[in-house]
Design an enzyme around this catalytic site. Structure first.
Site, PDB file in Angstrom:
ATOM      1  N   GLU A 107      -6.480  -1.373   1.039  1.00  0.00           N
ATOM      2  CA  GLU A 107      -6.386  -1.281  -0.558  1.00  0.00           C
ATOM      3  C   GLU A 107      -7.632  -0.458  -1.050  1.00  0.00           C
ATOM      4  O   GLU A 107      -8.193  -0.849  -1.956  1.00  0.00           O
ATOM      5  CB  GLU A 107      -6.207  -2.691  -1.041  1.00  0.00           C
ATOM      6  CG  GLU A 107      -4.884  -3.102  -0.527  1.00  0.00           C
ATOM      7  CD  GLU A 107      -4.624  -4.668  -0.984  1.00  0.00           C
ATOM      8  OE1 GLU A 107      -5.425  -4.948  -2.010  1.00  0.00           O
ATOM      9  OE2 GLU A 107      -3.492  -5.436  -0.755  1.00  0.00           O
ATOM     10  N   GLU A 113       3.177  -5.095   6.474  1.00  0.00           N
ATOM     11  CA  GLU A 113       3.315  -6.305   5.671  1.00  0.00           C
ATOM     12  C   GLU A 113       4.413  -6.542   5.068  1.00  0.00           C
ATOM     13  O   GLU A 113       4.694  -6.784   4.015  1.00  0.00           O
ATOM     14  CB  GLU A 113       2.097  -6.202   4.683  1.00  0.00           C
ATOM     15  CG  GLU A 113       0.882  -6.118   5.266  1.00  0.00           C
ATOM     16  CD  GLU A 113      -0.185  -6.098   4.345  1.00  0.00           C
ATOM     17  OE1 GLU A 113      -0.302  -6.905   3.223  1.00  0.00           O
ATOM     18  OE2 GLU A 113      -1.587  -5.636   4.716  1.00  0.00           O
TER      19      GLU A 113
END
Ligand SMILES: *[C@@H]1O[C@H](CO)[C@@H](O)[C@H](O)[C@H]1NC(C)=O
Ligand SMILES: *[C@@H]1O[C@H](CO)[C@@H](O)[C@H](O)[C@H]1NC(C)=O
Length: 337
Positions: free
Chosen positions: A133, A240
């Site tokens: 991120e 994910e």
């Protein structure tokens, strides 16, 4: 630690997996193995392994995990590949690091941390999400996180170089969310990564988080990403995946469609953010984002995923059989025969 050891002993002496509700199908792991694909699960808290049913479903269905000793031991006992997630993340950094303001010292702390973790799991963890991120959630540039504040945007490059030194043979990935659904963020990641590649930064690929809320990525987007990163010499993985919606039919459709497109596009490393709704996290109240329910019964999402995988594997095996068939025919017809 003690608990982990006893679970492994249980699996070893029992020889067969703990009985959990049958899916009535082959396992994802069995199918994936036929074409050397990895199907895995992240977001595993080691204490979950104390639940024998959890451990059994994980061992049967999935191939990769988080990065703690207990999990690594479990993976070894069950012949699984392990991926390390999040060497650098914007969240939850320790005070000792946050207190450092001098870039040199900060870089040295990163290096000490990477070396400690990566050397500890050398030969056991063969791929890492080095940076997670890096981009602002909705796109629009780099997040000004703890690393950026001290090192500037170059922290990403530093992280990959330090990681490569610590683990020369591991696969190094950059992990990002929402790029499959926000076009500008997708472009932002591509610009960032192609810039790294142009500078010779040691990066092997992209880890798409693929947390989906209600809406599947537009068909073709995953394929385009695979192609554009392949042109840079990089691999795209799914890290994910889960699907947050109250509509079970829609959820199953999305699982099936994403897995089908991913496999067709050439993605070989796919992980979900857990597998049982018993241990799930969601931001859609009441949603059950994973493939098995709280009692380990396979849901629609499991079956569409399984179908997509099985169809892909069978198609690929048939294609191979046709090639071998041609070769055999030729050799039968050869004069020496
Ligand atoms: C970080 O700095 C704070 C405030 O100066 C201090 O109280 C704390 O002990 C420091 N923490 C570490 C781990 O060095
Ligand atoms: C649930 O999703 C399916 C598949 O997209 C759709 O046909 C159906 O109308 C949806 N149901 C509700 C209640 O929205």
């Amino acid at each position: 630690m003690k608990t982990a050891t006893s679970i492994i002993a249980l699996l070893a002496t029992a020889g067969v997996a703990y009985i959990y509700p049958s899916t009535g199908t082959t396992s994802l792991r069995e199918e994936a193995a036929k074409k050397n694909l990895l199907f895995g699960s992240g977001a595993i808290n080691p204490t979950y392994l104390e639940d024998p049913e959890f451990a059994a479903v994980l061992a049967d269905q999935e191939l990769q995990l988080g990065n703690i000793d207990t999990l690594v031991q479990f993976a070894e006992a069950n012949n699984m590949v392990v991926k390390g997630h999040g060497l650098i993340s914007s969240c939850c950094n320790p005070n000792y690091l946050l207190n450092i303001t001098r870039p040199e010292q900060f870089r040295a702390a990163m290096k000490a941390h990477f070396n400690a973790i990566m050397h500890r799991y050398e030969g056991k963890v063969d791929r890492w999400d080095v940076v997670t991120e890096a981009l602002e959630t909705q796109g629009g540039g780099l997040q000004v996180n703890d690393f950026y504040k001290v090192l500037g945007p170059g922290y990403i490059e530093d992280a990959f170089r330090i990681a490569r030194e610590a683990a020369p043979y591991a696969k190094l990935l950059i992990n990002e969310n929402l790029v499959e659904s926000i076009p500008s963020k997708r472009q932002g990641l591509y610009n960032l990564v192609s810039g790294l590649v142009a500078k010779g930064v040691p990066i092997d690929g992209i880890a798409l988080q693929m947390h989906i809320t209600e809406v599947a990525p537009i068909p073709g987007v995953i394929t385009d990403m695979v192609n554009s990163y392949e042109a840079l010499g990089l691999e795209v993985t799914i890290a994910e995946m889960d699907v947050h919606t109250l509509n079970a039919t829609l959820q199953a459709d999305i699982y099936g469609a994403v897995i089908k497109e991913a496999l067709d596009a050439g993605i070989t490393d796919i992980s979900f953010w857990g597998f049982t709704d018993k241990h799930a996290y969601t931001w859609v109240e009441g949603a059950k984002p994973l493939m098995f329910d709280e009692n380990y019964n396979a849901k629609g999402a499991f079956y569409t995923t399984h179908d997509a995988l099985q169809n892909f594997v069978h198609q690929a095996i048939n294609d191979t059989a046709v090639h071998y068939g041609c070769r055999n025919t030729r050799s039968v017809a050869a004069p020496a025969q």
